[in-house]
Design a protein around this motif. Structure first.
Motif, short mmCIF file in Angstrom:
data_model
loop_
_atom_site.label_atom_id
_atom_site.label_comp_id
_atom_site.label_asym_id
_atom_site.label_seq_id
_atom_site.Cartn_x
_atom_site.Cartn_y
_atom_site.Cartn_z
N GLU A 133 27.04 19.99 1.72
CA GLU A 133 26.10 19.51 0.58
C GLU A 133 25.87 18.01 0.67
O GLU A 133 24.98 17.49 0.56
CB GLU A 133 26.23 20.06 -0.65
N GLU A 134 26.94 17.49 0.59
CA GLU A 134 27.27 15.95 0.90
C GLU A 134 26.41 15.31 1.97
O GLU A 134 25.70 14.18 1.96
CB GLU A 134 28.84 15.61 0.74
N ARG A 135 26.86 16.23 3.28
CA ARG A 135 26.18 15.80 4.56
C ARG A 135 24.66 15.65 4.23
O ARG A 135 23.87 14.89 4.87
CB ARG A 135 26.76 16.68 5.56
N ALA A 136 24.04 16.81 3.70
CA ALA A 136 22.67 16.73 3.52
C ALA A 136 22.14 15.86 2.58
O ALA A 136 21.34 15.17 2.75
CB ALA A 136 22.42 18.35 2.99
N ILE A 137 22.95 15.47 1.53
CA ILE A 137 22.22 14.37 0.70
C ILE A 137 22.53 12.94 1.39
O ILE A 137 21.53 12.37 1.47
CB ILE A 137 23.46 14.19 -0.60
N ASP A 138 23.54 12.79 2.20
CA ASP A 138 23.72 11.41 2.91
C ASP A 138 22.61 11.29 3.78
O ASP A 138 21.82 10.32 4.08
CB ASP A 138 24.94 11.46 3.58
N ALA A 190 19.77 12.80 3.54
CA ALA A 190 18.20 12.67 3.16
C ALA A 190 18.23 11.35 2.55
O ALA A 190 17.01 10.62 2.70
CB ALA A 190 18.04 13.62 1.93
N LEU A 191 19.30 10.39 2.15
CA LEU A 191 19.06 9.08 1.60
C LEU A 191 19.22 8.28 2.86
O LEU A 191 18.00 7.31 2.77
CB LEU A 191 20.69 8.75 0.97
N VAL A 192 19.79 8.74 3.97
CA VAL A 192 19.56 7.59 5.33
C VAL A 192 17.90 7.82 5.68
O VAL A 192 17.48 6.63 5.80
CB VAL A 192 20.49 7.88 6.12
N ASP A 193 17.58 8.79 5.71
CA ASP A 193 16.26 9.07 6.15
C ASP A 193 15.15 8.32 5.33
O ASP A 193 14.17 7.46 5.66
CB ASP A 193 16.05 10.66 6.33
N ALA A 194 15.38 8.54 4.04
CA ALA A 194 14.39 7.75 2.98
C ALA A 194 14.50 6.52 2.92
O ALA A 194 13.41 5.62 3.27
CB ALA A 194 14.64 8.36 1.69
N GLY A 207 0.75 -1.13 0.09
CA GLY A 207 0.15 0.15 -0.23
C GLY A 207 0.98 1.11 0.12
O GLY A 207 0.36 2.44 0.35
N ALA A 208 2.14 1.26 -0.22
CA ALA A 208 2.82 2.37 -0.45
C ALA A 208 3.35 2.91 -1.87
O ALA A 208 3.09 2.01 -2.73
CB ALA A 208 4.22 2.04 0.29
N LYS A 209 3.65 3.94 -2.02
CA LYS A 209 3.89 4.41 -3.29
C LYS A 209 5.22 4.18 -3.72
O LYS A 209 6.17 4.01 -3.17
CB LYS A 209 4.02 6.15 -3.39
N PRO A 210 5.56 4.08 -5.14
CA PRO A 210 6.92 3.63 -5.75
C PRO A 210 7.68 4.77 -5.57
O PRO A 210 7.45 6.13 -5.46
CB PRO A 210 6.60 3.55 -7.24
N VAL A 211 9.03 4.36 -5.13
CA VAL A 211 9.82 5.32 -4.79
C VAL A 211 11.40 5.10 -5.32
O VAL A 211 12.47 5.89 -5.25
CB VAL A 211 10.18 5.70 -3.21
N ALA A 212 11.47 3.91 -6.13
CA ALA A 212 12.80 3.55 -6.71
C ALA A 212 13.58 4.47 -7.43
O ALA A 212 14.65 4.76 -7.34
CB ALA A 212 12.55 2.14 -7.43
N ILE A 213 12.71 5.12 -8.28
CA ILE A 213 13.54 6.14 -9.28
C ILE A 213 14.14 7.47 -8.36
O ILE A 213 15.12 7.94 -8.59
CB ILE A 213 12.38 6.54 -10.33
N LYS A 215 17.94 8.17 -8.17
CA LYS A 215 18.31 9.55 -8.43
C LYS A 215 19.07 10.10 -7.35
O LYS A 215 20.16 10.70 -7.56
CB LYS A 215 17.21 10.46 -8.73
N LEU A 216 18.72 10.08 -6.05
CA LEU A 216 19.17 10.68 -4.91
C LEU A 216 20.73 9.96 -4.58
O LEU A 216 21.67 10.58 -4.25
CB LEU A 216 18.36 10.51 -3.69
N ASP A 217 20.79 8.71 -4.93
CA ASP A 217 22.15 7.77 -4.76
C ASP A 217 22.96 8.30 -5.89
O ASP A 217 24.28 8.61 -5.54
CB ASP A 217 21.75 6.29 -4.62
N GLU A 218 22.41 8.58 -7.07
CA GLU A 218 23.30 9.09 -8.03
C GLU A 218 23.86 10.25 -7.77
O GLU A 218 25.09 10.89 -8.15
CB GLU A 218 22.57 8.92 -9.58
N ARG A 219 23.04 11.16 -7.33
CA ARG A 219 23.67 12.33 -7.09
C ARG A 219 24.52 12.56 -5.92
O ARG A 219 25.33 13.33 -6.04
CB ARG A 219 22.38 13.56 -6.37
N ARG A 220 24.35 11.67 -4.78
CA ARG A 220 25.50 11.57 -3.80
C ARG A 220 26.59 11.08 -4.52
O ARG A 220 27.92 11.56 -4.16
CB ARG A 220 24.76 10.53 -2.75
N ARG A 221 26.66 9.89 -5.20
CA ARG A 221 27.84 9.47 -5.92
C ARG A 221 28.72 10.40 -6.78
O ARG A 221 29.80 10.42 -6.73
CB ARG A 221 27.36 8.22 -6.71
#
Length: 473
Positions: free
Chosen positions: A90-95, A97-101, A22-28, A32-38
């Motif tokens: 910025e990297e810290r913010a991305i990290d 965000a990814l961990v939280d997601a 019952g959850a929304k798709p989030v893979a994309i 994208k967030l992971d690619e941005r981080r890398r």
């Protein structure tokens, strides 16, 4: 927590699993967030390389007497340093965000879990035992308990409010007997080690078993501050250091392992939560450890009070003991290898069933559908005991396999002989069983027309030979 590498390789499977829950798709978005981080990490590494080259060139320029070039290089290094500092923020913010997601994603169900929306789509596996036949209309447990003068909800409400209870006399002893009986069965016959864990745990322990950050409203905080469930992100932002980020960039530590270490630094007066189940402290006993694969499986059991706010159950089971803020439960936890976790679920469920068989209580086992399953579970069996007073089966035990979902959050691993890299353990938990609900079931299934309760045969040694609970004249 789900491995981001697995998500990159299986985006369709993730979204399909989320849809079944019952959850929304989030893979994309996650990819994208992971690619941005890398990509951002690559940019920072290039900046650091440029800074190192410029720093070396400064010495050569000074050595050759080219002061102008040296100053130009010094200015360049200062500019690069400023860019790196901004980039690291910025990297810290991305990290974060990814961990939280990732920390808010439910586990991926096993392939044999039925797809469904709610309890109506659960699949019955088996029924065991015959429902008792009465020559009278059976009463509910609270009617029996109050008539016996041994169960008082009004007095509890004066002390603590709603969803509490006071047990007295032989009913209090019967509940104690049930808990001791269950522990003796699981430790003496099923190979579980009796454990007495803390009832207050810190943020990282709740995070490790997936109660935080998503389910803070369902918990009781044991310190002066309240409503902390939604503040885990701010804790990460506050207590993550530059050394953490450097270790993350160099690959010395993973995202999954960094989070509990950072949470561990928060002030202790803000960290204590009352456990909703002994699953939390028992499972966390292997946190930040690398076990010898030969030690597995580890099996632990504990009889503890449990504390739940029941935030999502307003108006449900408001009478009686079925849904309390405080209740006793015997918990079973298993730590296994990935190859044996599926069979361990069957074994654990059988251990819980054995308690009900010994008590002579009719029950059924159901496989929970994807929409009714717990956040951290990959597959769950619910055991529902028959309650004559309600004319219904009600849950008395829930046994779940979580795979490596919790282990990634806890950095709990084991080493296989001949393999260089350790693997994440698999965790399982189950009620063996809920003591308060077992008391309800015994009262309703063993009630007599005059309101007395017959003590099941297996409990008589724990009751000092008492065979029947009757009202005190």
């Amino acid at each position: 927590m789900i491995d981001i590498k697995w998500i990159r390789e299986n985006p369709g499977k993730l979204d399909e699993a989320l849809a079944s829950r019952g959850a929304k798709p989030v893979a994309i978005d996650l990819i994208k967030l992971d690619e941005r981080r890398r990509d951002h990490l690559k940019t920072l590494q290039e900046l650091q390389g440029r800074r190192n080259e410029a720093s070396k060139a400064i010495g050569k320029a000074k050595g050759s007497g080219d002061d102008a070039k040296a100053q130009s290089l010094i200015d360049e290094v200062a500019q690069i340093k400023a860019e790196i500092q901004a980039g690291e923020a910025e990297e810290r913010a991305i990290d974060l965000a990814l961990v939280d997601a990732l920390s808010r994603l439910p586990n991926v169900p096993l392939d044999d879990v039925p797809v469904g929306t709610d309890e109506a789509d659960n699949v019955e596996v088996r029924r065991v035992g015959e429902k008792p036949e009465f020559g009278f209309a059976p009463k509910e447990h609270f009617e029996l308990g109050e008539a016996l003068g041994m169960m008082d909800f009004d007095l509890a409400a004066k002390i603590s409010g709603s969803r509490f209870n006071v047990l007295r006399g032989k009913l209090a002893r019967l509940e104690r007997a049930l808990g001791q009986f269950m522990l003796d069965v699981h430790t003496g016959e099923h190979g579980y080690e009796e454990t007495q864990p803390p009832l207050l745990v810190r943020n990282d322990a709740m995070y490790g078993t997936s109660q935080l950050p998503k389910f803070g409203e369902d918990l009781f905080i044991g310190a002066s501050m309240t409503g902390r469930g939604h503040q885990v992100e701010s804790l990460l932002e506050t207590y993550t250091t530059q050394a953490d980020l450097d270790a993350l960039k160099s690959g010395e530590i993973s995202l999954e392992k960094l989070v509990p270490q950072v949470l561990e630094r928060a002030p202790t007066e803000e960290e204590f939560w009352l456990i909703p189940t002994a699953e939390v402290p028992l499972t966390n006993l292997v946190r930040d450890r690398v076990l010898d694969g030969g030690q597995l499986p580890l099996r632990m059991t504990a009889l503890t009070p449990c504390f739940r706010s029941e935030a999502g159950s307003a108006g449900r089971d408001t009478r009686g003991m079925l849904r309390q803020h405080q209740f006793n439960k015997v918990e079973m936890v298993s730590i296994t290898s990935e190859e044996t976790s599926a069979s361990e679920l069957e074994r654990m469920t059988g251990c819980a069933e054995e308690v009900l068989k010994r008590l002579g209580l009719p029950y059924r086992v159901v496989t929970l559908c994807t929409g009714d399953m717990g956040f951290a579970a990959r597959k769950t069996y619910d055991i529902e005991v028959w309650l004559p007073g309600q004319d219904a089966y009600r849950e008395i035990s829930s046994c779940s396999v979580c795979g490596d979902f919790q282990a990634r959050r806890m950095a709990a691993r084991y080493r296989v002989e001949g393999e260089k890299q350790p693997r994440f353990v698999h965790t399982l938990n189950g009620s063996g069983v809920a003591v308060g609900r077992a008391l309800i079931a015994v009262m309703e299934n063993y009630q007599n027309e005059n309101g007395s309760i017959t003590v099941p045969e297996c409990l008589k040694p724990y009751m000092g030979g008492i065979e029947r609970i009757e009202a005190v004249s």
